[in-house]
Design a protein around this motif. Structure first.
Motif, PDB file in Angstrom:
ATOM      1  N   ALA A  22       0.832  -1.208   0.000  1.00 48.87           N
ATOM      2  CA  ALA A  22       0.000   0.000   0.000  1.00 48.87           C
ATOM      3  C   ALA A  22       0.864   1.254   0.000  1.00 48.87           C
ATOM      4  O   ALA A  22       0.545   2.241  -0.680  1.00 48.87           O
ATOM      5  CB  ALA A  22      -0.932  -0.011   1.214  1.00 48.87           C
ATOM      6  N   ILE A  23       1.957   1.215   0.720  1.00 47.45           N
ATOM      7  CA  ILE A  23       2.866   2.364   0.760  1.00 47.45           C
ATOM      8  C   ILE A  23       3.494   2.576  -0.609  1.00 47.45           C
ATOM      9  O   ILE A  23       3.612   3.711  -1.084  1.00 47.45           O
ATOM     10  CB  ILE A  23       3.937   2.164   1.848  1.00 47.45           C
ATOM     11  CG1 ILE A  23       3.277   2.185   3.229  1.00 47.45           C
ATOM     12  CG2 ILE A  23       5.031   3.218   1.747  1.00 47.45           C
ATOM     13  CD1 ILE A  23       4.192   1.785   4.354  1.00 47.45           C
ATOM     14  N   ARG A  24       3.901   1.490  -1.290  1.00 41.05           N
ATOM     15  CA  ARG A  24       4.489   1.606  -2.630  1.00 41.05           C
ATOM     16  C   ARG A  24       3.481   2.190  -3.623  1.00 41.05           C
ATOM     17  O   ARG A  24       3.824   3.047  -4.443  1.00 41.05           O
ATOM     18  CB  ARG A  24       4.956   0.241  -3.113  1.00 41.05           C
ATOM     19  CG  ARG A  24       6.250  -0.206  -2.506  1.00 41.05           C
ATOM     20  CD  ARG A  24       6.763  -1.486  -3.166  1.00 41.05           C
ATOM     21  NE  ARG A  24       7.678  -2.132  -2.271  1.00 41.05           N
ATOM     22  CZ  ARG A  24       7.415  -3.204  -1.525  1.00 41.05           C
ATOM     23  NH1 ARG A  24       6.243  -3.787  -1.615  1.00 41.05           N
ATOM     24  NH2 ARG A  24       8.314  -3.715  -0.721  1.00 41.05           N
ATOM     25  N   LYS A  25       2.232   1.707  -3.567  1.00 39.20           N
ATOM     26  CA  LYS A  25       1.203   2.220  -4.483  1.00 39.20           C
ATOM     27  C   LYS A  25       0.954   3.704  -4.241  1.00 39.20           C
ATOM     28  O   LYS A  25       0.792   4.478  -5.190  1.00 39.20           O
ATOM     29  CB  LYS A  25      -0.097   1.435  -4.306  1.00 39.20           C
ATOM     30  CG  LYS A  25      -0.040   0.052  -4.881  1.00 39.20           C
ATOM     31  CD  LYS A  25      -1.344  -0.667  -4.688  1.00 39.20           C
ATOM     32  CE  LYS A  25      -1.273  -2.094  -5.215  1.00 39.20           C
ATOM     33  NZ  LYS A  25      -2.520  -2.822  -4.992  1.00 39.20           N
ATOM     34  N   GLU A  26       0.931   4.107  -2.984  1.00 42.34           N
ATOM     35  CA  GLU A  26       0.726   5.516  -2.661  1.00 42.34           C
ATOM     36  C   GLU A  26       1.880   6.359  -3.187  1.00 42.34           C
ATOM     37  O   GLU A  26       1.670   7.438  -3.746  1.00 42.34           O
ATOM     38  CB  GLU A  26       0.594   5.683  -1.147  1.00 42.34           C
ATOM     39  CG  GLU A  26       0.294   7.091  -0.708  1.00 42.34           C
ATOM     40  CD  GLU A  26       0.111   7.183   0.787  1.00 42.34           C
ATOM     41  OE1 GLU A  26       0.571   8.201   1.347  1.00 42.34           O
ATOM     42  OE2 GLU A  26      -0.455   6.260   1.389  1.00 42.34           O
ATOM     43  N   LYS A  27       3.095   5.862  -3.046  1.00 37.85           N
ATOM     44  CA  LYS A  27       4.282   6.583  -3.528  1.00 37.85           C
ATOM     45  C   LYS A  27       4.243   6.710  -5.052  1.00 37.85           C
ATOM     46  O   LYS A  27       4.538   7.768  -5.603  1.00 37.85           O
ATOM     47  CB  LYS A  27       5.539   5.836  -3.080  1.00 37.85           C
ATOM     48  CG  LYS A  27       6.822   6.402  -3.583  1.00 37.85           C
ATOM     49  CD  LYS A  27       7.381   7.396  -2.633  1.00 37.85           C
ATOM     50  CE  LYS A  27       8.786   7.750  -3.050  1.00 37.85           C
ATOM     51  NZ  LYS A  27       9.020   9.151  -3.079  1.00 37.85           N
ATOM     52  N   GLN A  28       3.866   5.626  -5.748  1.00 40.08           N
ATOM     53  CA  GLN A  28       3.786   5.670  -7.205  1.00 40.08           C
ATOM     54  C   GLN A  28       2.720   6.661  -7.657  1.00 40.08           C
ATOM     55  O   GLN A  28       2.918   7.396  -8.630  1.00 40.08           O
ATOM     56  CB  GLN A  28       3.480   4.283  -7.763  1.00 40.08           C
ATOM     57  CG  GLN A  28       4.645   3.328  -7.676  1.00 40.08           C
ATOM     58  CD  GLN A  28       4.265   1.919  -8.105  1.00 40.08           C
ATOM     59  OE1 GLN A  28       3.097   1.617  -8.307  1.00 40.08           O
ATOM     60  NE2 GLN A  28       5.273   1.061  -8.217  1.00 40.08           N
ATOM     61  N   ALA A  29       1.594   6.696  -6.961  1.00 40.63           N
ATOM     62  CA  ALA A  29       0.533   7.641  -7.318  1.00 40.63           C
ATOM     63  C   ALA A  29       1.008   9.076  -7.135  1.00 40.63           C
ATOM     64  O   ALA A  29       0.716   9.949  -7.964  1.00 40.63           O
ATOM     65  CB  ALA A  29      -0.705   7.373  -6.472  1.00 40.63           C
TER      66      ALA A  29
END
Length: 88
Positions: free
Chosen positions: A67-74
C-alpha cells in the motif's frame, strides 16, 4: 574486570531483547483474553490486532508495504503530470 563487564553487557542486551520480543509476542494474546473476560479498560486506547496478531493501523486498516508503494507511485505520477512541459 573487562571480562566481567563484557558478560554483564551481553546479559543486559539479551535480557532486554528477550523482554521486548516477549512483549511483542504476548501483547495481542493478553489483550484478546482481557477483552473476552470483560476486564479490558475502556478509558485508554488499546491497539487493535487482526486474527494473525498483526497490529492494525489507521483506524482498522492494515498498512502494508504494498500500500505504501502504491501511494508513492501515485504521488510520483501526479508530480510528473503536473510538471509543465516546455512548448516549442
Amino acid at each position: 574486570m573487562s571480562m566481567n563487564v563484557n558478560k554483564a553487557v551481553s546479559m543486559a542486551v539479551f535480557a532486554a531483547a528477550g523482554v521486548y520480543m516477549g512483549m511483542k509476542f504476548f501483547e495481542p494474546i493478553v489483550i484478546e483474553q482481557l477483552r473476552k473476560d470483560g476486564n479490558l479498560r475502556t478509558d485508554i486506547e488499546v491497539p487493535q490486532y487482526d486474527e494473525e496478531g498483526n497490529k492494525l493501523l489507521d483506524r482498522g486498516k492494515q498498512v502494508t508495504w504494498e500500500a505504501i508503494r502504491k501511494e508513492k507511485q501515485a504521488e510520483e505520477q501526479l508530480a510528473e503530470s503536473s510538471v509543465s512541459k516546455p512548448v516549442n
